[in-house]
Scaffold this motif. Structure first.
Motif, short mmCIF file in Angstrom:
data_model
loop_
_atom_site.label_atom_id
_atom_site.label_comp_id
_atom_site.label_asym_id
_atom_site.label_seq_id
_atom_site.Cartn_x
_atom_site.Cartn_y
_atom_site.Cartn_z
N ARG A 1 29.52 18.54 3.99
CA ARG A 1 29.26 19.50 3.25
C ARG A 1 29.86 20.94 3.34
N GLU B 1 28.50 18.55 -6.15
CA GLU B 1 29.25 18.16 -4.86
C GLU B 1 28.53 17.28 -4.19
N ALA C 1 28.71 14.79 -0.58
CA ALA C 1 28.99 14.58 0.80
C ALA C 1 28.59 13.11 1.31
#
Length: 142
Positions: A66, A85, A87
């Protein structure tokens, strides 16, 4: 090119891939970029590791992933490029191939460190392996 996977590790080639993507994003007004950072599973040595310790190691790897993608997200946000996003912890190539399928990506854009052919012959490279493992076009940025 509407749904793009962008592997990002914070390196200079990965940043150049984002710069390239930002440059062409205006041509694709509905583009969605999936920025992903995959951290390898922690390497364990010894005979005993508690479940709690495994959980902490996994959590630490996710936290690091992250942290790495924050910069990519900021670059895309500043350019007005819609993105998500991701991770992940696991085997890098397998996780990238899985992400392409599960996120419905039609293109992968990624930086390459430009190792020599001899280096690729002995060690392989992430970029070379991605080209062979994912079922969509891969654009490599030097």
């Amino acid at each position: 090119m509407r749904n793009v996977l962008l592997p990002f590790d914070g390196s200079a080639p990965a940043k150049r891939a984002i710069e390239y993507l930002v440059g062409v994003a205006a041509e694709y007004p509905n583009i969605l970029v999936h920025v992903i950072n995959v951290q390898s599973e922690p390497k364990l040595y010894g005979n005993y590791v508690s479940a709690n310790m495994l959980e902490q190691l996994h959590g630490g790897a996710l936290d690091h992933a992250r942290e790495v993608i924050v910069e990519a997200g900021a670059m895309l946000r500043e350019a007005g490029v819609r993105h998500e996003e991701h991770a992940v912890v696991g085997e890098v190539i397998g996780e990238l191939a899985h992400a392409v399928k599960s996120l419905g990506c039609d293109t992968v854009i990624m930086g390459t460190r430009g190792m020599s052919n001899l280096g690729n012959l002995f060690m392989g490279s992430v970029a070379t392996r991605v080209v062979h493992e994912v079922p969509v076009p891969v654009l490599l940025v030097k």
